[in-house]
Design an enzyme around this catalytic site. Structure first.
Site, PDB file in Angstrom:
ATOM      1  N   PRO A   1      10.890 -15.848   1.519  1.00 43.31           N
ATOM      2  CA  PRO A   1       9.902 -14.768   1.396  1.00 43.31           C
ATOM      3  C   PRO A   1       9.782 -13.997   2.713  1.00 43.31           C
ATOM      4  CG  PRO A   1       9.009 -16.864   0.616  1.00 43.31           C
ATOM      5  CD  PRO A   1      10.304 -17.166   1.314  1.00 43.31           C
ATOM      6  N   GLU A   2       9.903 -12.681   2.634  1.00 52.10           N
ATOM      7  CA  GLU A   2       9.761 -11.825   3.809  1.00 52.10           C
ATOM      8  C   GLU A   2       8.359 -11.213   3.801  1.00 52.10           C
ATOM      9  OE1 GLU A   2      11.815 -11.381   6.272  1.00 52.10           O
ATOM     10  OE2 GLU A   2      13.676 -12.239   5.542  1.00 52.10           O
TER      11      GLU A   2
END
Ligand SMILES: [Zn+2]
Length: 270
Positions: free
Chosen positions: A2-3
């Site tokens: 997840p960014e």
């Protein structure tokens, strides 16, 4: 992984279900995450009312009166609000039982995520020394230009340095450098003030766009390399080695900088 846009989308999705709710109890099935869940979280959080949920870099801070839970999704973590009766699966390591009867469930097959505790008035060591948020007014081209003088490191590594600016991950750094026409291997100290002004604007534009798209397609497929499905067709360089540049038709090149794959067009980026 997840960014920043996925973490911000998670924050926005959770907020209406969490804010104002009391944490009735914690069900911890696996305390050994990236770091062990600290005793302070277990003793301080139950009984508290959630006052707010904030994002700092890729951390979520769930604020209560005595302090804040500090949550990180790691490589494979997710947070969902579910009916309290939903059976837990193998990788559902922590539930917060809420006054609403729902649970906040933390799922993480690889266990690189974390749930930590930050007492009120203190800054957790993981948050100390972080650079500004990329979407805040504190982040601009002048900051990049000032901090980069004399630096010989590749501009891509400089842009991904959390002490300079937080949350610009590999995908977004590659895309922003393409949009700004800057070669990722160029020495950070050799980029002009004008080009850094453009780069800062492109970082903001690309991240804001990804958050906007993520906000409407939260449950969308995420491919194994971590590129959200909704974003994939909009990429100019990331993951496109050998394909034609969408601007000049030259083949996109791939190279490794600081152990991360980097994609660029030698014609469009100098
Ligand atoms: Zn090109």
């Amino acid at each position: 992984m997840p960014e920043l846009p996925e973490v911000e989308t998670t924050r926005r999705g959770l907020a209406p279900h969490l804010i104002g709710q009391r944490v009735v109890a914690l069900d911890i099935r696996q305390p050994r995450l990236r770091w062990p869940i600290p005793r302070a979280l277990c003793t301080q959080l139950p009984g508290q009312r959630i006052e707010g949920i904030e994002r700092r870099a890729k951390y979520l801070l769930v604020h209560t009166e005595p302090g804040s839970a500090l949550l990180h999704l790691g490589m494979s973590g997710s947070l969902r609000v579910l009916p309290g009766s939903t059976p837990a699966g193998l990788h559902d390591h922590v539930d917060w039982r809420l006054g609403s009867g729902q649970v906040l469930r933390f799922t993480d097959p690889r266990r690189f995520g974390s749930q930590l505790w930050q007492p009120r008035g203190e800054t957790h060591e993981l948050l100390a020394g972080l650079g500004p948020e990329p979407l805040s007014a504190d982040f601009d081209g002048d900051l990049l230009w000032t901090r980069s003088r004399g630096r010989k490191a590749a501009v891509k590594l400089f842009l991904m340095d959390q002490a300079i600016v937080v949350g610009v991950g590999n995908i977004y750094a590659s895309e922003a450098l393409f949009a700004a026409g800057i070669h990722p291997k160029r020495a950070a100290g050799s980029v002009s003030r004008e080009r850094y002004a453009r780069l800062a604007l492109e970082v903001k534009r690309i991240l804001a766009h990804a958050i906007k798209r993520g906000g409407t397609t939260l449950r969308d497929f995420i491919s194994p390399d971590g590129v959200p499905g909704y974003f994939e067709q909009e990429l100019f360089v990331y993951g496109r080695a050998g394909e034609a540049c969408k601007v000049c038709s030259a083949p996109i090149r791939a190279s490794v900088i600081g152990q991360r794959s980097t994609f660029f067009c030698t014609h469009c980026q100098r």
